[in-house]
Design a protein around this motif. Structure first.
Motif, PDB file in Angstrom:
ATOM      1  N   SER A   1       0.753  -0.869   0.174  1.00 35.88           N
ATOM      2  CA  SER A   1       0.234   0.291  -0.211  1.00 35.88           C
ATOM      3  C   SER A   1       1.001   0.937  -0.475  1.00 35.88           C
ATOM      4  CB  SER A   1      -1.248  -0.315   1.359  1.00 35.88           C
ATOM      5  OG  SER A   1      -0.002   0.021   2.511  1.00 35.88           O
ATOM      6  N   THR A   2       0.358   2.597  -0.052  1.00 39.15           N
ATOM      7  CA  THR A   2       1.074   3.196  -0.035  1.00 39.15           C
ATOM      8  C   THR A   2       1.452   3.984   0.926  1.00 39.15           C
ATOM      9  OG1 THR A   2      -0.354   4.178  -1.266  1.00 39.15           O
ATOM     10  CG2 THR A   2       0.850   5.758  -0.710  1.00 39.15           C
TER      11      THR A   2
ATOM     12  N   ASN B   1       4.564   2.028   1.446  1.00 41.81           N
ATOM     13  CA  ASN B   1       6.009   1.856   0.443  1.00 41.81           C
ATOM     14  C   ASN B   1       6.530   3.406   1.485  1.00 41.81           C
ATOM     15  OD1 ASN B   1       5.767   0.054  -1.726  1.00 41.81           O
ATOM     16  ND2 ASN B   1       4.646   1.700  -2.658  1.00 41.81           N
TER      17      ASN B   1
ATOM     18  N   TYR C   1       8.183   9.700  -4.625  1.00 43.58           N
ATOM     19  CA  TYR C   1       6.720   8.921  -4.212  1.00 43.58           C
ATOM     20  C   TYR C   1       5.332   9.973  -3.663  1.00 43.58           C
ATOM     21  CZ  TYR C   1       4.332   5.075  -3.152  1.00 43.58           C
ATOM     22  OH  TYR C   1       3.378   4.524  -2.533  1.00 43.58           O
TER      23      TYR C   1
ATOM     24  N   VAL D   1       2.093  10.534  -5.031  1.00 44.45           N
ATOM     25  CA  VAL D   1       0.635  10.773  -4.811  1.00 44.45           C
ATOM     26  C   VAL D   1      -0.767  12.120  -3.909  1.00 44.45           C
ATOM     27  CG1 VAL D   1      -0.166  10.312  -1.860  1.00 44.45           C
ATOM     28  CG2 VAL D   1       2.227   8.491  -3.189  1.00 44.45           C
TER      29      VAL D   1
ATOM     30  N   GLU E   1      -1.858  12.079  -6.971  1.00 44.23           N
ATOM     31  CA  GLU E   1      -2.758  11.226  -7.511  1.00 44.23           C
ATOM     32  C   GLU E   1      -4.350  11.452  -6.903  1.00 44.23           C
ATOM     33  OE1 GLU E   1      -0.836   6.962  -7.164  1.00 44.23           O
ATOM     34  OE2 GLU E   1      -2.691   7.174  -5.820  1.00 44.23           O
TER      35      GLU E   1
ATOM     36  N   GLY F   1      -2.621   0.507  -6.778  1.00 46.70           N
ATOM     37  CA  GLY F   1      -2.384   1.532  -6.797  1.00 46.70           C
ATOM     38  C   GLY F   1      -3.497   3.007  -8.002  1.00 46.70           C
TER      39      GLY F   1
ATOM     40  N   TRP G   1      -7.693   3.194  -6.713  1.00 43.29           N
ATOM     41  CA  TRP G   1      -7.557   4.464  -6.118  1.00 43.29           C
ATOM     42  C   TRP G   1      -9.049   5.519  -7.391  1.00 43.29           C
ATOM     43  CZ3 TRP G   1      -7.947   7.586  -2.614  1.00 43.29           C
ATOM     44  CH2 TRP G   1      -8.266   9.455  -3.215  1.00 43.29           C
TER      45      TRP G   1
END
Lengths: 103, 542
Positions: free
Chosen positions: B342-343, B346, B390, B394, B397, B484, B488
């Motif tokens: 999962s985010t 990570n 990263y 996120v 997103e 992901g 999402w």
């Protein structure tokens, strides 16, 4: 058949004014002068009488030259019968009130 | 200005006022207003006319009261009978009902209404009981595992045990229902550890079962630990040999898998096999995927292993220290395997890597070893860059989900309108067949609702379908290879309007009521505007 109709004092005045000449057409302003009622009281009464089928209405034809035609009102047959009942009931109330007041 | 001029100005003003009264009068009884207006011209005195004018205003109020309470006058009704819904209304309604059979239409509408009432998220217990019985009858381990993930605690454990008895490869299901344990059984820690030992035996190369076992011991001690004092927490936990052994096995395990992909695949495959298009339940099941306790992991990796490495380095055991740094770095790399973590996993893995490289760089910089300090420093910088990238990804997103919000908003608004007018139409048809069609006021309202609703419902459903179709297609094409990204997107677009309207409040009921108020306000505005336009146009014709 005339249904039971509890008329107010103002409605009785209008019915009484029209019953003096039941076969004739009446104008609104004339009724206001005869009954002493304001237009804001008179016309709602006339509208309710028409809804009940006691009143028929028509526009003046032909309209006299120079002015718009006026609206005229006359009691229908059921209206005349109903008016008799309503006025009798109103008279009876007045007599009873007077008798009570004297005693 | 002479008296005559003043009088004529006043007369004109009163005439204008009376014209206004006539124009505002209900259309079906406007003759009375005109009647009063013509009598007005018979008067001579100003006071008399003013009195007549005020009477006109009062009669206007009386006329509207009569109209709103009792409906149109009987003569008007007789002249203009109630317009009942015709063939066109029925045809449009039939097309609207038939459109519910379009692929994804009914599932989409049901999903959106589920978002509005969070208590309905998840499968109904009755449906789960039916699926469980079918699973037992057909010895379908996957179906029983699926039911276990959605069931209440006691049923979840029983279904999980049955599933694993049929197929030991499904032992990972115990990890998935672990949040039920405290409610499911007494001595839940012992029961859970026993089942984790089964999972460890089934997957000895995976770090997660060992982490899950260690967390049991950690959760017992956690109430006495301070989240701000990680070093003290580590010292306390190191006194527990069972915890230490489990965590060291986790550190040494060559694989890290928290079963997110397997869970997603199982739920999705069972739903697709049974034609259960439930995107909201899929999203919430995915969002509820458990992960190892990151506080426990942080205590072990940072405060135990890395601190131990620094102590070793200070004592001159550079080789030992670097081995420990390497263990943490390797573990973090395993944790970050794209597509399965999962985010938050990570992000934490990157953070652990960064700390390990930072500590290693400090340790190595103190010794004369050409290139090693530089390479550790470079690796640390690379991790810093990767971590920043990263975090930016996120954020992108989240932003892309926010920009897609208008589409999701249209979906929610169309659902609200369709549901509202569907209820109005149904009520109207029932009321009409119950005999309210002949009532003076309600009959007209009922017939009007029955006439208008199909014309509103059909285009609303069309607009809804056009906007929802991409998500219907996504449900049938999504896979765990892109957990992901696509999941999402699906979840964000279906749930996003909650945040779009309610500003980060999590209660979806706020959005539901907001859309109801919006739709109600629009309907009220349309009705009032229509009445005003009709009144004015009839007055203009007269």
């Amino acid at each position: 058949m005339t249904s039971l109709f509890r008329s107010s004092k103002q409605t009785s005045k209008v019915l009484g004014a029209m019953m003096r000449e039941p076969a004739n057409w009446h104008y609104g302003y004339a009724l206001a002068l005869k009954t002493g009622l304001q237009s804001g009281t008179l016309y709602p009464i006339l509208m309710r009488l028409e809804e009940r089928g006691w009143l028929e209405t028509q526009w003046e034809t032909p309209p006299p030259g120079g002015r718009p035609p006026r609206h005229m009102y006359r009691l229908t047959a059921s209206g005349r019968a109903g008016a008799v009942t309503a006025l009798a009931a109103a008279r009876g109330k007045r007599v009873l009130k007077a008798a009570v007041a004297e005693s | 200005m002479g008296a005559a001029t003043k009088d004529s100005m006043l007369m004109r003003a009163m005439e204008r006022a009376f014209e206004g009264i006539v124009s505002l009068w209900p259309a079906d009884s406007r003759d009375w207003a005109r009647a009063m207006q013509t009598e007005f011209h018979e008067m001579t005195g100003t006071r008399e006319r003013l009195s007549w004018l005020s009477g006109g205003a009062m009669s206007l109020m009386a006329a509207w009261t009569q109209r709103l309470v009792f409906g149109k006058s009987k003569t008007a009704v007789a002249a203009n009978p109630v317009k009942k819904p015709g063939v066109l209304a029925f045809a449009l309604m039939a097309v609207a009902i038939a459109s519910l059979a379009l692929p994804g239409m009914w599932a989409g509408l049901a999903s959106i209404t589920k978002v509005w009432t969070p208590s309905r998220i998840g499968l109904p217990q009755g449906e789960l009981a039916t699926l469980a019985r079918e699973g037992e009858r057909n010895h379908d381990a996957r179906l029983l595992a699926f039911v276990a993930m959605f069931s209440k605690p006691a049923e979840a454990l029983r279904n999980a045990d049955e599933a694993v008895a049929l197929d030991p490869n499904l032992a990972w299901i115990y990890f998935e229902i672990r949040h039920h344990w405290p409610q499911a059984v007494e001595n839940s820690e012992t029961e859970f550890v026993d089942r984790m030992r089964k999972l460890e035996a089934a997957e000895p190369d995976n770090a997660v079962p060992y982490l899950a076992e260690a967390e049991t011991y950690f959760e017992i001690a956690e109430p006495h630990l301070s989240p701000a004092r990680l070093d003290e927490a580590a010292k306390e936990m190191e006194k527990n040999p069972a915890w230490l052994a489990a965590m060291q096995k986790a550190l040494a395990a060559p694989r890290y898998e928290s079963y997110a992909a397997r869970r997603f695949d199982l739920v999705l495959s069972v739903m697709r096999e049974r034609r259960m298009e439930r995107p909201i339940d899929l999203m919430y099941a995915e969002a509820a995927t458990p992960i190892p306790d990151l506080y426990n992991l942080r205590v072990f990796l940072v405060s135990s292993v890395l601190k131990g490495a620094e102590t070793s380095a200070a004592n001159g055991d550079i080789r030992g220290a670097r081995k420990q740094y390497g263990d943490v770095i390797l573990f973090s790399q395993r944790m970050r395997r794209v597509g399965s973590s999962s985010t938050i996993e990570n992000l934490m893995a990157l953070e652990f890597s960064r700390k390990a490289f930072e500590s290693e760089a400090k340790t190595v910089s103190g010794i004369d070893s050409s290139g090693e300090a530089a390479s550790a420093s470079i690796a640390h910088d690379e991790i810093e860059t990767e971590l920043a990238a990263y975090r930016a990804a996120v954020r992108r997103e989240w932003t892309s989900a926010a920009t897609a919000a208008p589409s999701a908003f249209i979906i929610h608004l169309c659902t609200g309108i369709a549901v509202l007018f569907g209820l109005i139409c149904l009520t109207a048809f029932v009321a009409y067949w119950c005999g309210l069609g002949g009532h003076a006021v309600w009959g007209r309202a009922v017939c009007r609702a029955a006439r208008i609703s199909p014309s509103v419902i059909l285009p609303t459903l069309a607009l809804f379908y056009v906007n929802y179709l991409p998500y219907h297609k996504a449900f049938w094409t999504v896979s765990s290879r892109d957990l992901g990204g696509v999941t999402w997107q699906l979840g964000g677009l279906l749930v996003q309007p909650v945040y779009f309207v309610s500003m980060n409040l999590s209660r979806t009921a706020i959005f539901f009521w907001t859309s109801i108020i919006l739709v109600g306000a629009m309907a009220a505005t349309l009705i009032v505007a229509r009445m005003a336009v009709r009144n004015w146009s009839e007055h203009a014709r007269a």
